[in-house]
Scaffold this active site. Structure first.
Site, mmCIF file in Angstrom:
data_model
loop_
_atom_site.group_PDB
_atom_site.id
_atom_site.type_symbol
_atom_site.label_atom_id
_atom_site.label_comp_id
_atom_site.label_asym_id
_atom_site.label_seq_id
_atom_site.Cartn_x
_atom_site.Cartn_y
_atom_site.Cartn_z
ATOM 1 N N LYS A 119 18.807 59.001 43.041
ATOM 2 C CA LYS A 119 19.527 58.273 42.005
ATOM 3 C C LYS A 119 18.489 58.149 40.903
ATOM 4 O O LYS A 119 19.194 58.543 39.831
ATOM 5 C CB LYS A 119 20.074 57.033 42.625
ATOM 6 C CG LYS A 119 21.157 56.460 41.872
ATOM 7 C CD LYS A 119 21.539 55.217 42.283
ATOM 8 C CE LYS A 119 22.536 55.332 43.491
ATOM 9 N NZ LYS A 119 22.747 54.011 44.065
ATOM 10 N N THR A 148 27.653 40.140 43.708
ATOM 11 C CA THR A 148 28.554 39.454 44.367
ATOM 12 C C THR A 148 28.093 38.778 45.535
ATOM 13 O O THR A 148 27.965 39.729 46.521
ATOM 14 C CB THR A 148 30.091 39.962 44.647
ATOM 15 O OG1 THR A 148 30.326 40.425 43.157
ATOM 16 C CG2 THR A 148 30.998 39.198 44.960
ATOM 17 N N LEU A 182 33.020 43.307 35.909
ATOM 18 C CA LEU A 182 33.231 44.693 35.351
ATOM 19 C C LEU A 182 34.152 45.309 36.257
ATOM 20 O O LEU A 182 34.182 45.313 37.261
ATOM 21 C CB LEU A 182 32.175 45.615 34.931
ATOM 22 C CG LEU A 182 31.005 45.724 35.973
ATOM 23 C CD1 LEU A 182 31.605 47.305 36.735
ATOM 24 C CD2 LEU A 182 29.706 46.110 35.308
ATOM 25 N N GLU A 241 35.713 49.180 37.217
ATOM 26 C CA GLU A 241 35.296 50.552 37.140
ATOM 27 C C GLU A 241 36.167 51.221 36.115
ATOM 28 O O GLU A 241 37.097 50.760 36.038
ATOM 29 C CB GLU A 241 35.452 51.343 38.448
ATOM 30 C CG GLU A 241 34.277 50.729 39.360
ATOM 31 C CD GLU A 241 34.215 51.306 40.885
ATOM 32 O OE1 GLU A 241 34.654 52.483 40.988
ATOM 33 O OE2 GLU A 241 33.617 50.556 41.780
ATOM 34 N N ASN A 301 38.145 37.576 41.981
ATOM 35 C CA ASN A 301 38.581 38.612 42.683
ATOM 36 C C ASN A 301 39.704 38.280 43.618
ATOM 37 O O ASN A 301 40.579 39.124 43.925
ATOM 38 C CB ASN A 301 37.466 39.087 43.450
ATOM 39 C CG ASN A 301 36.747 40.212 42.618
ATOM 40 O OD1 ASN A 301 36.963 40.534 41.308
ATOM 41 N ND2 ASN A 301 35.617 40.780 43.120
ATOM 42 N N ALA A 335 53.220 46.964 41.953
ATOM 43 C CA ALA A 335 53.480 47.133 43.399
ATOM 44 C C ALA A 335 53.120 48.652 43.810
ATOM 45 O O ALA A 335 53.418 49.468 43.050
ATOM 46 C CB ALA A 335 54.619 46.754 43.744
ATOM 47 N N CYS A 393 35.100 46.469 45.799
ATOM 48 C CA CYS A 393 34.928 45.015 45.374
ATOM 49 C C CYS A 393 36.160 44.312 46.182
ATOM 50 O O CYS A 393 35.641 43.638 47.011
ATOM 51 C CB CYS A 393 35.029 44.775 43.872
ATOM 52 S SG CYS A 393 33.393 45.338 43.199
ATOM 53 N N LYS A 438 36.285 44.027 50.151
ATOM 54 C CA LYS A 438 35.199 43.355 50.962
ATOM 55 C C LYS A 438 35.191 41.929 50.252
ATOM 56 O O LYS A 438 34.462 41.078 51.082
ATOM 57 C CB LYS A 438 33.998 44.319 50.777
ATOM 58 C CG LYS A 438 33.229 44.229 49.683
ATOM 59 C CD LYS A 438 31.728 44.709 49.653
ATOM 60 C CE LYS A 438 31.144 44.383 48.161
ATOM 61 N NZ LYS A 438 30.855 43.330 47.589
ATOM 62 N N ARG A 462 35.752 54.463 47.568
ATOM 63 C CA ARG A 462 35.425 53.381 48.666
ATOM 64 C C ARG A 462 36.567 52.753 49.071
ATOM 65 O O ARG A 462 37.115 52.075 47.985
ATOM 66 C CB ARG A 462 34.333 52.507 48.181
ATOM 67 C CG ARG A 462 32.902 53.135 48.047
ATOM 68 C CD ARG A 462 31.837 52.273 47.451
ATOM 69 N NE ARG A 462 32.037 52.166 46.286
ATOM 70 C CZ ARG A 462 31.685 51.017 45.346
ATOM 71 N NH1 ARG A 462 30.626 50.317 45.848
ATOM 72 N NH2 ARG A 462 31.514 50.983 44.209
HETATM 73 C C1 UDX Z 1 37.800 44.640 40.387
HETATM 74 C C2 UDX Z 1 37.776 43.309 39.471
HETATM 75 O O1 UDX Z 1 39.057 43.846 38.560
HETATM 76 C C3 UDX Z 1 36.523 43.512 38.525
HETATM 77 O O2 UDX Z 1 37.113 42.266 37.886
HETATM 78 C C4 UDX Z 1 35.649 42.898 39.685
HETATM 79 O O3 UDX Z 1 34.224 42.834 38.700
HETATM 80 C C5 UDX Z 1 35.334 44.183 40.485
HETATM 81 O O4 UDX Z 1 36.450 44.393 41.181
HETATM 82 P P1 UDX Z 1 37.770 47.266 40.209
HETATM 83 O O5 UDX Z 1 37.348 47.356 41.459
HETATM 84 O O6 UDX Z 1 37.128 48.310 39.266
HETATM 85 O O7 UDX Z 1 37.376 45.833 39.867
HETATM 86 O O8 UDX Z 1 39.355 47.661 40.094
HETATM 87 P P2 UDX Z 1 40.499 47.060 39.629
HETATM 88 O O9 UDX Z 1 41.079 47.596 38.456
HETATM 89 O O10 UDX Z 1 40.700 45.502 39.685
HETATM 90 O O11 UDX Z 1 41.737 47.537 40.836
HETATM 91 C C6 UDX Z 1 41.465 47.560 42.187
HETATM 92 C C7 UDX Z 1 42.395 47.782 42.998
HETATM 93 O O12 UDX Z 1 43.570 47.286 42.914
HETATM 94 C C8 UDX Z 1 42.768 49.251 42.738
HETATM 95 O O13 UDX Z 1 42.915 49.950 43.998
HETATM 96 C C9 UDX Z 1 44.319 49.346 42.021
HETATM 97 O O14 UDX Z 1 44.924 50.674 42.371
HETATM 98 C C10 UDX Z 1 44.791 47.948 42.362
HETATM 99 N N1 UDX Z 1 45.541 47.452 41.933
HETATM 100 C C11 UDX Z 1 45.270 47.035 40.412
HETATM 101 C C12 UDX Z 1 47.229 47.490 42.206
HETATM 102 O O15 UDX Z 1 47.580 48.036 43.342
HETATM 103 N N2 UDX Z 1 48.092 46.701 41.472
HETATM 104 C C13 UDX Z 1 47.737 46.385 40.064
HETATM 105 O O16 UDX Z 1 48.809 45.672 39.668
HETATM 106 C C14 UDX Z 1 46.440 46.266 39.712
#
Ligand code: UDX
Length: 448
Positions: free
Chosen positions: A35, A121, A148, A150, A222, A266, A274, A277, A344
């Site tokens: 990495k 976290t 943040l 992704e 979260n 939905a 994140c 877990k 993941r």
């Molecule tokens: C999340 C948090 O948003 C972020 O603040 C934290 O730091 C890390 O975890 P991330 O894992 O990047 O970020 O993804 P996020 O955009 O939150 O989406 C998480 C999951 O929820 C995805 O699988 C997404 O498809 C799903 N999702 C999101 C839904 O099923 N419905 C929604 O309305 C929004």
């Protein structure tokens, strides 16, 4: 300022590059030689918009370097810890091995006055424990959680919607008010204000608090987001029984400013590195604290979330006429969400794996995540070519809402490729009316 960032995964690599981009001198450190070699040669080890450019820019400016040797952090005054806290094998709690190892390695190079800023976290109580661990070094520990997303990681790091920093608080002995930041804590907060000067200058809320609150802010955020998604997915389950449309329901309740439409999508539910877990680790930590019942609902949140994958699989089986055995099923998406190559805990890939388990000839396509998906699930068939994936399919299932599927895929063109015009929209991201008008049988999640 001179900064080090220990741990160069999603969080750390982005943080290092972003900090260099706002003018700091940054060394990124990780034990993974591959990495570090990639990062040092200007190659982002994962897909994240803008990261590649930022890396190259940082390396060329000379402000950004990478090393596997903790000694490279000597001279930095703030050391960020952004290592992973994965789910423990065989349990729900967070595995803190990497956090402890990072702090122990920093202990070998810390000088009095340095700051360790934890970003990972962690279960509430971790910062207090680590502060004891570094006691006597003359350095200060703060907890500075990261929010943040992704796909937006660079923007979220450079222009966060808030900054939170947990600092040592006073017992009253150092002249500060009891419970307020101690002299040492106030100094630490000032140093972080300097680190994040551009964001602070634009008025970004900067919340200085104690360790436990800072740690809780992250898991609470979260947990709330996961709950919001599972809430609407629970409404989808009810909608399915009564013939209601959960997307209209979400629009309608979302207009209430107190509720808001975001995170009411939905579908097949949340995944990623994140949310799943973190809610499990939070529930496990609450149990340890004797307050399991306070977040007992998170078990339901998790269970609702996992049930939606079952539902999507059942819909595909129904769409394929009652069995998928030896039928070609086109699975559109593998990443846990669009604009990411992260698989993941991806609900998308899980649906593909389950269909394969039912004997389907699954062909998975994804604009970014095929390589990662293939590594974990070599038993599935993959095609980078969407048309190839669709050709001859007996059913199509959309499991990641990439623009390539929701906007760019014309239902007429898709219809000409498949064997049977049935589509399961696992993300409620297609326009049902247009697809139906083009001759498709459309199944949504929580929709008639
Ligand atoms: C999340 C948090 O948003 C972020 O603040 C934290 O730091 C890390 O975890 P991330 O894992 O990047 O970020 O993804 P996020 O955009 O939150 O989406 C998480 C999951 O929820 C995805 O699988 C997404 O498809 C799903 N999702 C999101 C839904 O099923 N419905 C929604 O309305 C929004």
């Amino acid at each position: 300022m001179r900064l080090s960032v220990v741990g160069c995964g999603y969080l750390g690599a982005v943080h290092a590059a972003a900090m260099a981009s706002i003018g700091h001198e940054v060394v990124g450190i990780d034990v993974d030689e591959r990495k570090i070699a990639q990062l040092a040669s200007g190659v982002a080890p994962f897909f994240e918009p803008d990261l590649q450019d930022l890396l190259v820019e940082g390396l060329e400016s000379g402000r950004l370097t990478f090393s596997t040797d903790i000694a490279a952090a000597v001279g930095a005054s703030v050391h960020f810890v952004g290592v992973g806290t994965p789910q423990q094998k065989g349990g729900h709690a967070a595995d803190l091995t990497y956090v402890d190892a990072a702090v122990d390695s920093l202990l070998t190079i810390l000088k009095p006055g340095d700051l360790i800023a934890g970003k990972s976290t962690v279960p509430v109580g971790t910062a207090a424990r680590l502060a004891e661990r570094i006691d006597g070094s003359g350095a200060t520990l703060v907890w500075n959680p990261e929010f943040l997303r992704e796909g937006w990681a660079v923007k979220d790091t450079i222009e966060p919607d808030r900054l939170v920093v947990g600092v040592p608080v006073s017992d009253g002995a150092d002249g500060s008010a009891q419970g307020a930041p101690s002299v040492e804590g106030a100094r630490a907060a000032d140093i972080l204000r300097e680190v994040y000067a551009p964001a602070v200058a634009t008025g970004t809320p900067f919340i200085v608090t104690d360790y436990a609150t800072a740690e809780l802010v992250k898991v609470a955020a979260n947990a709330f987001l996961a709950t919001k998604i599972s809430f609407i997915n629970a409404m989808a389950e009810i909608s399915e029984v009564v013939g209601a449309d959960v997307t209209q329901l979400a629009d309608a309740i979302g207009y209430d400013a107190r509720i808001g439409r975001r995170f009411l999508g939905a579908g097949i539910g949340f995944g990623g590195g994140c949310l799943p877990k973190d809610i499990r680790a939070f529930a496990a930590r609450a149990e340890e604290l004797g307050k399991g019942e306070s977040v007992g609902f998170l078990r339901e949140v998790d269970a609702i979330n996992l049930r939606r994958r079952d539902r999507a699989v059942a819909l595909v089986v129904a769409a394929a006429g009652g069995s998928v055995f030896e039928k070609k099923i086109a699975v559109l998406g593998a990443a846990f969400k669009p604009h990411s190559d992260d698989i993941r805990d991806s609900p998308a890939l899980d649906v593909a794996v389950r269909l394969h388990g039912l004997g389907a000839n699954v062909v998975v396509t994804d604009p970014a995540a095929i390589e990662n998906a293939r590594r974990d699930h070599p038993q599935l068939e993959y095609s980078a070519d969407l048309d190839e994936a669709l050709r001859g399919a007996e059913a199509v299932v959309v499991v990641t809402e990439w623009d390539e599927y929701r906007r760019q895929l014309a239902p007429e063109r898709a219809a000409a490729l498949v064997n049977a015009t049935v589509v399961v929209d696992g993300r409620n991201c297609l326009d049902a009316t247009t697809w139906r008008a083009a001759g498709w049988t459309y199944y949504g999640m929580g929709r008639p």
